[in-house]
Design a protein around this motif. Sequence first.
Motif, PDB file in Angstrom:
ATOM      1  N   LEU A 128      17.383  43.866  21.332  1.00 22.06           N
ATOM      2  CA  LEU A 128      18.820  44.245  20.427  1.00 22.06           C
ATOM      3  C   LEU A 128      19.439  45.713  20.989  1.00 22.06           C
ATOM      4  CD1 LEU A 128      17.050  43.606  17.016  1.00 22.06           C
ATOM      5  CD2 LEU A 128      18.715  42.349  18.076  1.00 22.06           C
ATOM      6  N   MET A 129      18.471  46.480  21.210  1.00 28.89           N
ATOM      7  CA  MET A 129      19.428  47.641  21.986  1.00 28.89           C
ATOM      8  C   MET A 129      20.047  47.583  23.273  1.00 28.89           C
ATOM      9  SD  MET A 129      16.987  50.908  20.199  1.00 28.89           S
ATOM     10  CE  MET A 129      15.477  50.242  21.285  1.00 28.89           C
ATOM     11  N   ASP A 130      19.237  46.993  24.316  1.00 25.98           N
ATOM     12  CA  ASP A 130      19.378  47.136  25.537  1.00 25.98           C
ATOM     13  C   ASP A 130      20.443  45.723  26.170  1.00 25.98           C
ATOM     14  OD1 ASP A 130      18.291  49.421  25.584  1.00 25.98           O
ATOM     15  OD2 ASP A 130      16.481  48.302  26.391  1.00 25.98           O
ATOM     16  N   VAL A 131      20.074  44.801  25.212  1.00 25.29           N
ATOM     17  CA  VAL A 131      20.854  43.622  25.904  1.00 25.29           C
ATOM     18  C   VAL A 131      21.886  43.058  24.785  1.00 25.29           C
ATOM     19  CG1 VAL A 131      20.428  40.906  26.162  1.00 25.29           C
ATOM     20  CG2 VAL A 131      18.703  42.572  26.884  1.00 25.29           C
ATOM     21  N   ASN A 132      21.575  43.002  23.573  1.00 30.90           N
ATOM     22  CA  ASN A 132      22.706  42.750  22.690  1.00 30.90           C
ATOM     23  C   ASN A 132      23.464  43.913  22.359  1.00 30.90           C
ATOM     24  OD1 ASN A 132      19.937  41.023  21.395  1.00 30.90           O
ATOM     25  ND2 ASN A 132      21.901  39.982  21.934  1.00 30.90           N
ATOM     26  N   GLN A 133      23.025  45.018  22.790  1.00 33.17           N
ATOM     27  CA  GLN A 133      23.847  46.473  22.532  1.00 33.17           C
ATOM     28  C   GLN A 133      24.423  46.680  21.124  1.00 33.17           C
ATOM     29  OE1 GLN A 133      25.129  48.667  25.038  1.00 33.17           O
ATOM     30  NE2 GLN A 133      23.137  47.946  25.989  1.00 33.17           N
ATOM     31  N   VAL A 134      23.512  46.321  20.158  1.00 32.17           N
ATOM     32  CA  VAL A 134      24.087  46.306  18.713  1.00 32.17           C
ATOM     33  C   VAL A 134      23.911  47.969  18.248  1.00 32.17           C
ATOM     34  CG1 VAL A 134      22.658  44.323  18.045  1.00 32.17           C
ATOM     35  CG2 VAL A 134      21.322  46.691  17.864  1.00 32.17           C
ATOM     36  N   GLN A 135      24.854  48.285  17.497  1.00 33.92           N
ATOM     37  CA  GLN A 135      25.244  49.613  17.049  1.00 33.92           C
ATOM     38  C   GLN A 135      23.971  50.257  15.980  1.00 33.92           C
ATOM     39  OE1 GLN A 135      28.627  47.518  16.477  1.00 33.92           O
ATOM     40  NE2 GLN A 135      30.081  49.238  17.019  1.00 33.92           N
ATOM     41  N   VAL A 136      23.381  49.240  15.228  1.00 37.20           N
ATOM     42  CA  VAL A 136      22.799  49.413  14.026  1.00 37.20           C
ATOM     43  C   VAL A 136      21.625  48.494  13.875  1.00 37.20           C
ATOM     44  CG1 VAL A 136      24.149  48.544  12.333  1.00 37.20           C
ATOM     45  CG2 VAL A 136      22.609  50.481  11.581  1.00 37.20           C
ATOM     46  N   MET A 137      20.383  48.802  13.414  1.00 39.30           N
ATOM     47  CA  MET A 137      19.575  47.717  13.128  1.00 39.30           C
ATOM     48  C   MET A 137      18.835  48.012  11.753  1.00 39.30           C
ATOM     49  SD  MET A 137      17.339  47.622  16.858  1.00 39.30           S
ATOM     50  CE  MET A 137      16.463  49.300  16.914  1.00 39.30           C
ATOM     51  N   ILE A 138      18.381  46.612  11.402  1.00 41.03           N
ATOM     52  CA  ILE A 138      17.352  46.775  10.128  1.00 41.03           C
ATOM     53  C   ILE A 138      16.084  46.343  10.701  1.00 41.03           C
ATOM     54  CG2 ILE A 138      17.228  45.584   8.032  1.00 41.03           C
ATOM     55  CD1 ILE A 138      20.229  45.394   7.850  1.00 41.03           C
ATOM     56  N   GLY A 139      15.030  47.005  10.226  1.00 41.12           N
ATOM     57  CA  GLY A 139      13.612  46.564  10.706  1.00 41.12           C
ATOM     58  C   GLY A 139      12.816  47.764  10.589  1.00 41.12           C
ATOM     59  N   ILE A 190      24.128  50.711   5.192  1.00 38.42           N
ATOM     60  CA  ILE A 190      24.997  50.394   6.512  1.00 38.42           C
ATOM     61  C   ILE A 190      26.210  50.284   6.009  1.00 38.42           C
ATOM     62  CG2 ILE A 190      25.416  48.739   8.436  1.00 38.42           C
ATOM     63  CD1 ILE A 190      22.283  48.412   8.361  1.00 38.42           C
ATOM     64  N   ALA A 191      26.844  49.233   5.128  1.00 37.65           N
ATOM     65  CA  ALA A 191      28.162  49.070   4.986  1.00 37.65           C
ATOM     66  C   ALA A 191      28.917  50.407   4.450  1.00 37.65           C
ATOM     67  CB  ALA A 191      28.263  48.018   3.975  1.00 37.65           C
ATOM     68  N   PRO A 192      28.318  50.975   3.514  1.00 33.89           N
ATOM     69  CA  PRO A 192      29.172  52.408   3.010  1.00 33.89           C
ATOM     70  C   PRO A 192      29.267  53.469   4.035  1.00 33.89           C
ATOM     71  CG  PRO A 192      26.905  52.198   1.747  1.00 33.89           C
ATOM     72  CD  PRO A 192      27.259  50.810   2.479  1.00 33.89           C
ATOM     73  N   ALA A 193      28.128  53.455   4.694  1.00 37.84           N
ATOM     74  CA  ALA A 193      27.985  54.571   5.910  1.00 37.84           C
ATOM     75  C   ALA A 193      29.359  54.216   6.993  1.00 37.84           C
ATOM     76  CB  ALA A 193      27.094  54.529   6.574  1.00 37.84           C
ATOM     77  N   ILE A 194      29.243  52.785   7.299  1.00 37.88           N
ATOM     78  CA  ILE A 194      30.505  52.671   8.380  1.00 37.88           C
ATOM     79  C   ILE A 194      31.551  52.527   7.581  1.00 37.88           C
ATOM     80  CG2 ILE A 194      31.337  50.742   9.729  1.00 37.88           C
ATOM     81  CD1 ILE A 194      28.292  49.942  10.323  1.00 37.88           C
ATOM     82  N   LYS A 195      31.715  52.350   6.660  1.00 38.73           N
ATOM     83  CA  LYS A 195      33.252  52.420   5.753  1.00 38.73           C
ATOM     84  C   LYS A 195      33.579  54.028   5.716  1.00 38.73           C
ATOM     85  CE  LYS A 195      35.394  51.250   1.478  1.00 38.73           C
ATOM     86  NZ  LYS A 195      36.326  50.166   1.964  1.00 38.73           N
ATOM     87  N   ALA A 196      32.837  54.856   5.464  1.00 41.32           N
ATOM     88  CA  ALA A 196      32.954  56.270   5.545  1.00 41.32           C
ATOM     89  C   ALA A 196      33.183  56.740   6.855  1.00 41.32           C
ATOM     90  CB  ALA A 196      31.904  56.908   4.744  1.00 41.32           C
ATOM     91  N   LEU A 197      32.844  56.085   7.718  1.00 38.20           N
ATOM     92  CA  LEU A 197      33.104  56.758   9.525  1.00 38.20           C
ATOM     93  C   LEU A 197      34.246  56.029   9.871  1.00 38.20           C
ATOM     94  CD1 LEU A 197      31.879  57.598  11.820  1.00 38.20           C
ATOM     95  CD2 LEU A 197      30.602  55.473  12.345  1.00 38.20           C
ATOM     96  N   ILE A 198      34.718  54.854   9.351  1.00 32.74           N
ATOM     97  CA  ILE A 198      35.903  54.387   9.715  1.00 32.74           C
ATOM     98  C   ILE A 198      36.977  55.143   9.104  1.00 32.74           C
ATOM     99  CG2 ILE A 198      37.490  52.520   9.234  1.00 32.74           C
ATOM    100  CD1 ILE A 198      35.116  50.545   9.519  1.00 32.74           C
ATOM    101  N   ALA A 199      36.593  55.431   7.654  1.00 34.19           N
ATOM    102  CA  ALA A 199      37.907  56.245   7.056  1.00 34.19           C
ATOM    103  C   ALA A 199      38.003  57.762   7.606  1.00 34.19           C
ATOM    104  CB  ALA A 199      37.365  56.573   5.540  1.00 34.19           C
ATOM    105  N   SER A 200      37.005  58.327   8.143  1.00 32.01           N
ATOM    106  CA  SER A 200      37.161  59.487   8.852  1.00 32.01           C
ATOM    107  C   SER A 200      37.771  59.492  10.202  1.00 32.01           C
ATOM    108  CB  SER A 200      35.736  60.193   9.055  1.00 32.01           C
ATOM    109  OG  SER A 200      34.936  59.283  10.104  1.00 32.01           O
ATOM    110  N   GLY A 201      38.192  58.325  10.557  1.00 32.39           N
ATOM    111  CA  GLY A 201      38.658  58.139  12.152  1.00 32.39           C
ATOM    112  C   GLY A 201      37.802  58.138  13.360  1.00 32.39           C
ATOM    113  N   LYS A 202      36.529  58.286  13.238  1.00 32.02           N
ATOM    114  CA  LYS A 202      35.554  58.581  14.149  1.00 32.02           C
ATOM    115  C   LYS A 202      35.243  57.119  14.938  1.00 32.02           C
ATOM    116  CE  LYS A 202      33.390  62.757  12.674  1.00 32.02           C
ATOM    117  NZ  LYS A 202      32.325  63.425  12.234  1.00 32.02           N
ATOM    118  N   ASP A 203      34.955  57.082  15.996  1.00 34.57           N
ATOM    119  CA  ASP A 203      34.557  55.771  16.718  1.00 34.57           C
ATOM    120  C   ASP A 203      33.299  55.242  16.059  1.00 34.57           C
ATOM    121  OD1 ASP A 203      36.657  56.079  18.334  1.00 34.57           O
ATOM    122  OD2 ASP A 203      35.588  57.098  20.085  1.00 34.57           O
TER     123      ASP A 203
END
Length: 425
Positions: A126-137, A352-365
Amino acid sequence: MKKIKFLSAVILIAALVLSACGGAATVAAPTNPPPTQAPSNSQPSTAAPAATTAPTSASAANKEPIKVGLFLPMTGSLAFLGEGYKLGVDLAIKDLGGEIDGHPIQTFVADSKGTPTDAVNAARQLMDVNQVQVMIGGGASSTTLAALPIVAEGQTPTVDGTSTNPTIYNQLGVGGNQWLFRIGPDDLIMGQGFSEKIAQSVKTISFVGDDNQFGRGAGQVYVPLLPKLGTQVLSEDYFDPATADYRPGLTKIKSVGAEGILIVMTDQSCATFMRQFREVGLTMQIFSRGACTTGLFNQLTKDDPTIGEGITEFTFFTDGNDSGLAKHFSQTYNQPITSHRMAGYYAMYYTIAPAIKALIASGKDLTRANIRDAIAALSVQTPAGLIKFDDHNQAYLNAALVTNKNGQQTLLSTVELKPVDHTGY
């Protein structure tokens, strides 16, 4: 609902300082829409990881996708666990409309097969091939423990909901691994209060558990703790979760003559164990810190509801913690909620969803490091309590004391969990 606060001199609650969450702004949790139909991709995949993009609005077409990886047991004896997480995640993504602030959600599933080696390979894929940004497991203590160094090496934020081995705690956050977060409690966090409850009821007990990090991790807590509270442990046994015949072990347990039994097993193994427990005529008082009162357990024993009658269980991510989600899940899938299904939902929808929502609102990548920092700063109120992480990346959602009555799990009380001292684990 009455809340029980567990206090004990042997556990130094004040020793933990919630420094990682200090000053974090409260993030509003999403509002659940009315129940919907199950996503078309709701059945777990056993193939190599492949992207699944949830249906999104036209505005999301040109925005960077959010890649979420799931490394979970989709085959093997723990396949029900991976299936549960996947159903929960699918429902959460459906409820989010397939996107977070216009960014489409893509999911990738890698099969850990419930083994440490395959969990490592799945996380790497998941990390190396699929290049996901976040995982559940990884969902199970044995696979999570194996994947911890890989998650840290790959610097990918990961949310786990049901790995209860207490040795994980001191390895997270200030313990070294800044990348994995637990929204479910471990057995040391739950153990003191439940042990006090058991000690009030019986003075001798037999302990049985699944022969894995889940069952043995619980044994490391309860077997030494119960005697300190006045309850002698007369026997301690562990069984492969795929065991078909528990009768030899049950005969041994019957011979020691304990007043009670403490069971730490998953839904399916407990259903088989309890069916044979009744067959051999055992009548001791039954306690569970596993999954012996869940909707799945009762579904597996619906031919004879007396199999689970009267079990007293300490649990989390259960119907009583979020009755609205339990109803929503049942209406969507025509299946009962379980701890793994609820954990998948909560990991995606409320973490994950509220964390990313807050990150987007902050203008960060939307980088892995930025997502990790956003998760660490979360303060989200949910129906099951507050998701806010301490300096060991541990959250403290409410637990529940439940029992089985007429084939149905019945809530006895909601339990407010608090930090405990993990020294020595």
